[in-house]
Write a protein that holds these residues in place. Structure first.
Motif, PDB file in Angstrom:
ATOM      1  N   GLY A  72      88.544  33.233  90.585  1.00  0.00           N
ATOM      2  CA  GLY A  72      89.228  32.831  89.342  1.00  0.00           C
ATOM      3  C   GLY A  72      89.922  33.976  88.510  1.00  0.00           C
ATOM      4  N   PHE A  76      93.768  34.471  88.083  1.00  0.00           N
ATOM      5  CA  PHE A  76      94.404  34.240  86.543  1.00  0.00           C
ATOM      6  C   PHE A  76      95.106  35.405  86.306  1.00  0.00           C
ATOM      7  CE2 PHE A  76      94.411  34.661  82.140  1.00  0.00           C
ATOM      8  CZ  PHE A  76      94.958  33.292  81.901  1.00  0.00           C
ATOM      9  N   ASN A  77      94.416  36.682  86.550  1.00  0.00           N
ATOM     10  CA  ASN A  77      95.245  37.810  86.032  1.00  0.00           C
ATOM     11  C   ASN A  77      96.487  38.155  87.083  1.00  0.00           C
ATOM     12  OD1 ASN A  77      93.760  38.573  83.757  1.00  0.00           O
ATOM     13  ND2 ASN A  77      92.209  39.917  84.797  1.00  0.00           N
ATOM     14  N   SER A  80      99.285  35.830  86.016  1.00  0.00           N
ATOM     15  CA  SER A  80      99.874  36.093  84.823  1.00  0.00           C
ATOM     16  C   SER A  80     100.851  37.451  84.974  1.00  0.00           C
ATOM     17  CB  SER A  80      98.762  36.546  83.569  1.00  0.00           C
ATOM     18  OG  SER A  80      97.962  35.548  83.361  1.00  0.00           O
ATOM     19  N   SER A 126      92.867  42.490  82.339  1.00  0.00           N
ATOM     20  CA  SER A 126      93.351  41.642  81.120  1.00  0.00           C
ATOM     21  C   SER A 126      93.896  42.507  80.080  1.00  0.00           C
ATOM     22  CB  SER A 126      92.224  40.968  80.388  1.00  0.00           C
ATOM     23  OG  SER A 126      91.817  39.731  81.583  1.00  0.00           O
TER      24      SER A 126
END
Length: 200
Positions: A72, A76-77, A80, A126
């Protein structure tokens, strides 16, 4: 600007740096799923561990940008990155984009080292990704004309949501997120010298 309609081949051709970083995310994550001792040791050697940085292992200020702990996290990163980085790669070109992305990530990791406890450990892209939003915010307020109003509103909305989630979710490197964003904002005037009257 942030809607991806390209084919896989076209995306790679138009945005080679974003494609390479996304591939690195995936390949490194897959490699570190191998459950053998040397792989685990290497992962620990590359993570952002403040005590080790204090002992002179300064590569840890960069390498955590490419590491992720679970599926996950990397998903997600990477999503993005694929959604929000191509526009900046096109605007800044390859070298300046790399400078901003890695620079923001390093600034985030330096801040984490200076502010968090000595036994603090972290990984993830992030901080570097928040750095991209720092560049966008600089463009919105100081390089007017580079983004239209609708895309500016998208960036501001995503940024607000991202900052809220930073403080709501657990196991988040809050310092990394905040200073990655600040780092991108600070680095932006170095790579975007003059306003240009065009839209992406």
């Amino acid at each position: 600007m942030f809607t991806r309609t390209e084919s896989f081949q076209t995306f790679i051709r138009l945005y080679p740096i974003v494609s390479i970083i996304a591939a690195i995310h995936a390949l490194i994550w897959l490699f570190f799923q191998i459950p053998i001792a040397p792989v685990v040791i290497l992962f620990n050697l590359l993570s952002g561990y403040n005590a080790a940085i204090a002992d002179g292992e300064y590569w840890r200020l960069l390498t955590p940008v490419f590491l992720h702990i679970h599926f996950g996290h990397v998903l997600f990163n990477t999503i993005s990155l694929i959604l929000f980085a191509p526009a900046l790669e096109k605007i800044l070109k390859k070298a300046k984009f790399i400078f901003v992305y890695l620079g923001a990530g390093i600034i985030a990791n330096i801040a984490t080292y200076l502010i968090e406890p000595i036994d603090y450990a972290h990984i993830g892209a992030s901080g570097a990704i928040f750095g991209l939003f720092g560049v966008y915010l600089f463009m919105i307020y100081f390089r007017k004309g580079m983004m239209d109003r609708s895309n500016s509103q998208i960036i501001l909305s995503i940024l607000v949501i991202g900052l809220i989630m930073t403080f709501v979710n657990s196991n988040i490197n809050v310092i990394g997120h905040l200073f990655g964003f600040i780092g991108g904002f600070i680095l932006a005037p170095l790579v975007i010298k003059k306003p240009k009257n065009y839209f992406y």
